[in-house]
Design a protein around this motif. Sequence first.
Motif, short mmCIF file in Angstrom:
data_model
loop_
_atom_site.label_atom_id
_atom_site.label_comp_id
_atom_site.label_asym_id
_atom_site.label_seq_id
_atom_site.Cartn_x
_atom_site.Cartn_y
_atom_site.Cartn_z
N ARG A 172 -10.58 -2.80 9.00
CA ARG A 172 -10.57 -2.24 7.65
C ARG A 172 -11.83 -2.72 6.93
O ARG A 172 -12.25 -3.87 7.09
N GLY A 207 -4.29 -7.79 -0.66
CA GLY A 207 -3.53 -6.57 -0.42
C GLY A 207 -3.70 -6.06 1.00
O GLY A 207 -2.74 -5.63 1.64
N ALA A 208 -4.92 -6.12 1.51
CA ALA A 208 -5.18 -5.67 2.89
C ALA A 208 -4.43 -6.53 3.89
O ALA A 208 -3.82 -6.03 4.84
N GLU A 264 2.99 -6.73 6.64
CA GLU A 264 4.23 -5.97 6.46
C GLU A 264 4.47 -5.03 7.62
O GLU A 264 5.61 -4.85 8.06
N VAL A 265 3.44 -4.43 8.15
CA VAL A 265 3.57 -3.53 9.29
C VAL A 265 3.98 -4.32 10.53
O VAL A 265 4.74 -3.82 11.36
N LEU A 319 -1.71 -8.38 3.25
CA LEU A 319 -0.27 -8.16 3.05
C LEU A 319 0.20 -6.87 3.73
O LEU A 319 1.21 -6.87 4.41
N ARG A 320 -0.56 -5.78 3.56
CA ARG A 320 -0.19 -4.52 4.20
C ARG A 320 -0.15 -4.67 5.72
O ARG A 320 0.75 -4.16 6.38
#
Length: 73
Positions: free
Chosen positions: A44, A63-64, A70-71, A66-67
């Motif tokens: 990313r 945020g990157a 979460e996946v 965390l995303r």
Amino acid sequence: MEDLRPRLSRIQAPTLVLSGEDDLLFPPRYGQEIAAAIPQAIHRVLPQVGHVAPVEDTAGLAGAILRFLEVQA
């Protein structure tokens, strides 16, 4: 210093490679090369970020990450 790139293909853990869009020391193409060498890695690019993402865009970096986590959960 040893070149560790040949070992990247051995990484078996979920991997996120982050690059700063404006990073002059390690441009995004380096991150892309690293991610391409690691099985199933994700690359990313953080927009408008240079080499010091935690200082330049703390929220975007967090945020990157965390995303990605979460996946993986």
